[in-house]
Every structure is written in structure tokens, then in C-alpha cells.
Design a protein around this motif. Structure first.
Motif, short mmCIF file in Angstrom:
data_model
loop_
_atom_site.label_atom_id
_atom_site.label_comp_id
_atom_site.label_asym_id
_atom_site.label_seq_id
_atom_site.Cartn_x
_atom_site.Cartn_y
_atom_site.Cartn_z
N ALA A 43 106.41 5.96 -58.48
CA ALA A 43 105.10 5.33 -58.62
C ALA A 43 104.02 6.38 -58.87
CB ALA A 43 104.76 4.53 -57.36
N ARG A 44 104.13 7.54 -58.22
CA ARG A 44 103.14 8.59 -58.43
C ARG A 44 103.24 9.18 -59.83
NH1 ARG A 44 103.95 9.45 -52.63
NH2 ARG A 44 105.55 11.03 -52.95
N ILE A 45 104.45 9.29 -60.33
CA ILE A 45 104.63 9.77 -61.71
C ILE A 45 104.00 8.76 -62.68
CG2 ILE A 45 106.32 10.25 -63.53
CD1 ILE A 45 108.13 11.40 -61.33
N GLU A 46 104.22 7.50 -62.43
CA GLU A 46 103.66 6.45 -63.29
C GLU A 46 102.13 6.44 -63.22
OE1 GLU A 46 104.03 3.88 -66.27
OE2 GLU A 46 105.71 4.87 -65.31
N ILE A 47 101.57 6.61 -62.03
CA ILE A 47 100.11 6.67 -61.87
C ILE A 47 99.57 7.85 -62.66
CG2 ILE A 47 98.25 7.15 -60.22
CD1 ILE A 47 99.88 5.47 -58.17
N LEU A 48 100.20 9.00 -62.52
CA LEU A 48 99.74 10.20 -63.22
C LEU A 48 99.85 10.02 -64.73
CD1 LEU A 48 98.54 12.86 -62.35
CD2 LEU A 48 100.82 13.85 -62.37
N LYS A 49 100.93 9.41 -65.19
CA LYS A 49 101.09 9.14 -66.63
C LYS A 49 99.96 8.24 -67.13
CE LYS A 49 105.04 7.60 -68.03
NZ LYS A 49 106.38 7.01 -68.11
N LYS A 50 99.64 7.21 -66.37
CA LYS A 50 98.56 6.29 -66.78
C LYS A 50 97.23 7.03 -66.84
CE LYS A 50 101.05 2.50 -66.88
NZ LYS A 50 101.52 1.96 -68.12
N LEU A 51 96.94 7.84 -65.83
CA LEU A 51 95.68 8.58 -65.82
C LEU A 51 95.60 9.55 -66.99
CD1 LEU A 51 95.21 9.30 -62.01
CD2 LEU A 51 93.89 7.71 -63.43
N LEU A 52 96.72 10.19 -67.32
CA LEU A 52 96.74 11.12 -68.46
C LEU A 52 96.60 10.37 -69.78
CD1 LEU A 52 99.50 13.55 -67.20
CD2 LEU A 52 97.11 14.14 -67.61
N THR A 53 97.16 9.18 -69.87
CA THR A 53 97.09 8.39 -71.09
C THR A 53 95.68 7.85 -71.31
OG1 THR A 53 99.40 7.73 -70.84
CG2 THR A 53 98.06 6.39 -72.31
N ILE A 54 95.06 7.36 -70.23
CA ILE A 54 93.72 6.79 -70.33
C ILE A 54 92.71 7.87 -70.68
CG2 ILE A 54 91.89 5.64 -69.03
CD1 ILE A 54 94.15 4.23 -67.45
N ASP A 55 92.91 9.08 -70.16
CA ASP A 55 92.09 10.26 -70.48
C ASP A 55 90.62 10.09 -70.09
OD1 ASP A 55 91.93 12.88 -71.27
OD2 ASP A 55 91.35 12.37 -73.33
N LYS A 56 90.36 9.30 -69.06
CA LYS A 56 89.02 9.20 -68.49
C LYS A 56 89.18 8.74 -67.05
CE LYS A 56 88.19 4.48 -70.00
NZ LYS A 56 87.30 3.54 -70.65
N CYS A 57 88.10 8.79 -66.30
CA CYS A 57 88.16 8.36 -64.90
C CYS A 57 88.32 6.85 -64.80
CB CYS A 57 86.93 8.82 -64.15
SG CYS A 57 86.91 10.61 -63.90
N VAL A 58 89.17 6.43 -63.87
CA VAL A 58 89.48 5.02 -63.66
C VAL A 58 89.01 4.62 -62.26
CG1 VAL A 58 91.37 3.37 -63.48
CG2 VAL A 58 91.48 5.19 -65.17
N CYS A 59 88.31 3.49 -62.17
CA CYS A 59 87.74 3.09 -60.88
C CYS A 59 88.49 1.97 -60.17
CB CYS A 59 86.28 2.67 -61.06
SG CYS A 59 85.23 4.06 -61.50
N GLY A 60 89.30 1.24 -60.81
CA GLY A 60 90.01 0.17 -60.13
C GLY A 60 91.06 -0.46 -61.00
N GLN A 61 91.11 -0.03 -62.24
CA GLN A 61 92.01 -0.63 -63.21
C GLN A 61 93.48 -0.32 -62.95
OE1 GLN A 61 89.32 1.22 -63.81
NE2 GLN A 61 88.22 0.58 -65.63
N LEU A 62 93.78 0.69 -62.15
CA LEU A 62 95.18 1.05 -61.91
C LEU A 62 95.95 -0.10 -61.26
CD1 LEU A 62 95.01 4.76 -60.74
CD2 LEU A 62 96.01 3.88 -62.83
N VAL A 63 95.30 -0.82 -60.38
CA VAL A 63 95.97 -1.94 -59.72
C VAL A 63 96.28 -3.04 -60.73
CG1 VAL A 63 95.72 -3.71 -57.92
CG2 VAL A 63 94.89 -1.41 -57.52
#
Length: 120
Positions: free
Chosen positions: A47-67
Motif C-alpha cells: 500500500a505504501r508503494i502504491e501511495i508513493l507511486k500515485k504521489l509521484l504520478t500526480i506530481d503535485k501535493c494531494v489533500c484528500g484525493q488519495l482515499v
């Protein structure tokens, strides 16, 4: 029997003289070792790898969209983000009642470099 004991002793002494302990082979300091261990621990859950991948893909700060993006509960995502933040892999900024997270690319690149340098 005496020859066997003598041979075994010579073999043990030879091994001790020719094989250096791992700590002597390492040319990095203890802080880097600790950082690499924390990096590995942070990436030890899918799950942490997936979260990190999403954050790297989005390439900007995310405030609640991860859920919304991940099939995980809010509390689970928060716990995983906490681990990633403690390892320095993500940065969090407080924006009102929310905390916005983004990937710490510099730290990730540094850790990947340190890891590849030490393992390759």
C-alpha cells in the motif's frame, strides 16, 4: 582424529583472516545505514508503494484525493502516509483542516542512489 582437528583449526583461522566482517566492508556511515533501513521499511508494504507511486504520478501535493484513488480506508491511508513521512519520502503541509502530501523526490532519488551504490 588429530589431523582432522588441526585441519579444521587451520581452515577456521584462514577464514577469519581472509573474510572481513561486513561492517568493515561497508564504506558508508551509520546514519546512511539507518536511513536506508528506514527507507526499506517504509517501502515494505504494498500500500505504501502504491501511495508513493500515485504521489509521484500526480506530481503535485494531494489533500484528500488519495482515499478516492486507492481502495483503502482513510485511517489506513493516514497510517501509511505517517510511515512514509517519518522516512522522509513524503512531505506534508497543513492547509486548513487538511494535510496535503507530496512526494519528496530529492530524498527518494538520494535513497535509490545510496541503495544502488551499496548493493551493486
Amino acid at each position: 582424529m588429530l589431523i582432522f582437528i588441526l585441519y579444521s583449526s587451520i581452515f577456521i583461522v584462514h577464514r577469519r583472516l581472509t573474510i572481513k566482517p561486513k561492517a568493515q566492508n561497508m564504506n558508508i556511515n551509520n546514519n546512511t545505514i539507518s536511513e536506508l533501513a528506514l527507507f526499506a521499511k517504509a517501502l515494505s508494504h504494498p500500500a505504501r508503494i502504491e501511495i508513493l507511486k500515485k504521489l509521484l504520478t500526480i506530481d503535485k501535493c494531494v489533500c484528500g484525493q488519495l482515499v478516492e484513488i486507492l481502495p483503502l480506508a482513510q485511517s489506513t491511508v493516514s497510517q501509511h502516509l505517517k510511515v512514509l513521512k517519518e522516512a522522509g519520502l513524503v512531505m506534508g503541509e497543513i492547509d486548513g483542516p487538511k494535510t496535503c502530501y507530496c512526494a519528496n523526490r530529492d530524498k527518494i532519488e538520494k535513497m535509490i542512489h545510496n541503495l544502488s551504490t551499496q548493493l551493486c
